[in-house]
Design an enzyme around this catalytic site. Structure first.
Site, short mmCIF file in Angstrom:
data_model
loop_
_atom_site.label_atom_id
_atom_site.label_comp_id
_atom_site.label_asym_id
_atom_site.label_seq_id
_atom_site.Cartn_x
_atom_site.Cartn_y
_atom_site.Cartn_z
CB VAL A 152 3.32 0.37 4.34
CG1 VAL A 152 2.17 0.04 5.28
CG2 VAL A 152 4.32 1.29 5.04
CE LYS A 182 7.72 2.65 8.07
NZ LYS A 182 7.48 3.91 8.77
CG ASP A 188 9.61 12.92 9.47
OD1 ASP A 188 9.56 13.98 8.81
OD2 ASP A 188 9.73 11.80 8.93
CB ILE A 210 -0.99 0.04 1.21
CG1 ILE A 210 -0.28 -0.28 2.53
CG2 ILE A 210 -2.17 -0.86 0.96
CD1 ILE A 210 -1.18 -0.16 3.74
N GLY A 211 2.14 1.14 0.07
CA GLY A 211 2.95 2.35 0.01
C GLY A 211 4.42 2.07 0.28
CE LYS A 212 9.32 -0.21 -2.70
NZ LYS A 212 9.54 -0.68 -4.01
N GLY A 213 8.03 4.10 1.69
CA GLY A 213 8.60 5.30 2.29
C GLY A 213 10.11 5.21 2.28
NE ARG A 214 11.91 9.77 5.21
CZ ARG A 214 11.83 10.68 6.18
NH1 ARG A 214 12.81 11.50 6.41
NH2 ARG A 214 10.75 10.76 6.91
N1 LIG Z 1 -1.16 1.78 9.45
C1 LIG Z 1 -1.40 2.11 8.18
N2 LIG Z 1 -2.65 1.93 7.66
C2 LIG Z 1 -2.89 2.25 6.37
N3 LIG Z 1 -1.98 2.76 5.53
C3 LIG Z 1 -0.74 2.96 5.97
C4 LIG Z 1 -0.38 2.65 7.33
N4 LIG Z 1 0.93 2.96 7.51
C5 LIG Z 1 1.36 3.45 6.32
N5 LIG Z 1 0.38 3.46 5.39
C6 LIG Z 1 0.46 3.89 3.98
O1 LIG Z 1 1.75 3.57 3.50
C7 LIG Z 1 2.39 4.73 2.99
C8 LIG Z 1 3.89 4.63 3.23
O2 LIG Z 1 4.18 4.86 4.59
P1 LIG Z 1 5.65 5.17 5.07
O3 LIG Z 1 5.54 5.63 6.45
O4 LIG Z 1 6.51 4.01 4.80
O5 LIG Z 1 6.14 6.30 4.12
P2 LIG Z 1 5.72 7.82 4.01
O6 LIG Z 1 5.14 8.29 5.30
O7 LIG Z 1 4.82 7.98 2.81
O8 LIG Z 1 7.07 8.54 3.74
P3 LIG Z 1 8.27 8.76 4.78
O9 LIG Z 1 9.24 7.68 4.53
O10 LIG Z 1 8.78 10.10 4.42
O11 LIG Z 1 7.70 8.70 6.17
C9 LIG Z 1 1.73 5.89 3.71
O12 LIG Z 1 1.83 7.08 2.99
C10 LIG Z 1 0.30 5.39 3.83
O13 LIG Z 1 -0.40 5.67 2.65
MG LIG Z 2 5.89 7.88 6.96
#
Ligand SMILES: Nc1ncnc2c1ncn2[C@@H]1O[C@H](COP(=O)(O)OP(=O)(O)OP(=O)(O)O)[C@@H](O)[C@H]1O
Ligand SMILES: [Mg+2]
Length: 427
Positions: free
Chosen positions: A143, A156, A257, A135-139
């Site tokens: 996730v 995560k 952050d 559902i997503g990728k961060g630094r």
């Molecule tokens: N508990 C959760 N429930 C639903 N979606 C989530 C949850 N945690 C994260 N996500 C989704 O996954 C995405 C990626 O989260 P992640 O924290 O890895 O990166 P980010 O916040 O987008 O960037 P950064 O790395 O700068 O924090 C989020 O933007 C969100 O859309």
């Molecule tokens: Mg994040």
């Protein structure tokens, strides 16, 4: 759910059986002593005379009573120590439990965050979660939405290269008394060998709306919706920032952050603060911050002026809280723009979208925020709506260059909550 015996209970049972054994030994010894005396004196004493001397009685009554008393004291003391140890897990305890590939997992139905260790059940969870979709990728890693016992969870996944980030985030989530309805609910931490490398998992509650960034991109918000979002983020931050003193207390925590991507929106329209990996804890009694913090961490766009130009006073924990408040002001601005005034609302934009490039450098941000002292625009039409007028005023008071003059999270929470009351009265 299968549960392993709790270490504290094992210690407790062991101690109580040792006390019991000791008592049995003492009684046996006393009677053996008296039997020997009787046997010896039987020859000297005429029959019919009482066979229990005062000394015998003393031995039978006093000695076991004293031993029993001391044992009970010992028992109570041990029980108390075991409880304390269980209530205050330290870093070593956590490392041990994670090394064990066991995880600490509360009931998924609980809300909020924080470890609450006495209620936790140890088990290996990674093998029982089925990953459904990314559902997503961060630094730090990716996730996933996963299924655990029929319920959705967010997983995560960090690579072992980012072990420190994973460990730090888990450590913060395990902070005693952290659980709060506006802090992401932590479920478990685990490590999983997928054959070629070790994945580090951080399992949390899943929120289908995703981040506030995703939500605001997709939807506009009503005045009530804006107030709910604003109050909940301010409440979550006020809880993080607050130090609770006492054995059941919590340290003050600064997020470092805060941004719309690190806030998630719940089904009921309220929000939870997530991504605690850069947070720092502070204990006022010993005046220590738990990690030596590097200067510029976080997301450049959301950095306070004193973080950008490196004038922040790192020796004062209040500075970190004040920097969070600046970021909170930017988040409130993102929300308020999506609230219609006389039927018109703005499209979603990141703060400073019109002043810096899409991936701004520190220098880009310094030029705008520190040198030109610019802040996001507060539209004039906000003055015609009471809730937006209050929100605009709060934002300005979050963005002062003088960090000490900024509002506190608690003040913001109270002021925005009063907007709801005013709206209720008008209704
Ligand atoms: N508990 C959760 N429930 C639903 N979606 C989530 C949850 N945690 C994260 N996500 C989704 O996954 C995405 C990626 O989260 P992640 O924290 O890895 O990166 P980010 O916040 O987008 O960037 P950064 O790395 O700068 O924090 C989020 O933007 C969100 O859309
Ligand atoms: Mg994040």
């Amino acid at each position: 759910m299968c549960s392993l015996p709790r270490p504290a209970m094992m210690g407790f049972n062991c101690m109580s059986s040792r006390v019991h054994l000791l008592g049995v030994h003492i009684y046996t010894a006393c009677f053996a002593y008296i039997q020997t005396r009787k046997a010896r004196s039987g020859a000297e004493r005429p029959s019919g005379a009482t066979s229990w001397s005062r000394l015998d009685l003393g031995v039978v009554i006093l000695v076991p009573t004293c031993v029993l008393f001391v044992s009970i004291l010992l028992w109570v003391h041990t029980l108390h120590r075991q409880c304390c140890v269980y209530r205050t897990p330290n870093r070593n305890d956590m490392e041990e439990s994670l090394d064990d590939q066991r995880l600490m997992s509360p009931d998924i139905s609980t809300t909020g965050s924080g470890s609450g260790l006495p209620l936790l059940i140890q088990r290996t969870i990674a093998s029982t979660i089925i990953l459904q979709e990314s559902i997503g990728k961060g630094r730090f890693g990716e996730v996933w939405r996963g299924k655990w016992r029929g319920e959705d969870v967010a997983v995560k996944i960090f690579s072992s290269r980012d072990e420190k980030s994973w460990f730090r985030e888990v450590e913060i989530y395990q902070t005693i008394m952290l659980r709060h309805e506006n802090i992401l609910g932590f479920v478990a931490a685990d490590n999983k060998d997928n054959g070629s490398w070790t994945q580090l998992w951080l399992v949390s509650e899943y929120h289908e709306h995703g981040s506030m960034f995703d939500y605001l991109n997709r939807y506009t918000v009503s005045v009530e919706g804006m107030v709910v979002l604003a109050v909940s983020v301010a409440s979550g931050l006020a809880h993080l920032h607050m130090e609770i003193i006492g054995s059941q207390g919590k340290p003050a925590i600064a997020h470092r952050d805060l941004k719309s991507k690190n806030i998630l929106v719940k089904k009921n329209g309220s929000a939870v603060i997530a991504d605690l990996g850069l947070a720092v804890k502070h204990d006022s009694l010993i005046n220590t911050t738990d990690i030596p913090s590097n200067h510029r961490v976080g997301t450049k766009r959301y950095m306070a002026p004193e973080v950008l130009d490196d004038t922040i006073n790192m020796n004062n924990f209040e500075s970190f809280k004040q920097a969070d408040i600046y970021s909170l002001g930017l988040v409130l601005w993102e929300v308020a723009r999506r609230c219609p005034v006389t039927g018109i609302y703005e499209d979603y934009q990141l703060p400073y979208y019109d002043m810096v490039p899409s991936d701004p450098s520190v220098e880009d941000m310094v030029k705008v925020v520190c040198d030109q002292k610019l802040r996001p625009t507060i539209p004039n039409q906000w003055q015609s709506c009471e809730a937006l007028r209050v929100m605009g005023k709060i934002m300005r008071e979050c963005w002062y260059t003088n960090a000490a003059a900024r509002l506190t999270a608690l003040r913001i929470k109270k002021t925005v909550s009063q907007v709801t009351i005013i709206m209720d009265v008008k209704d």
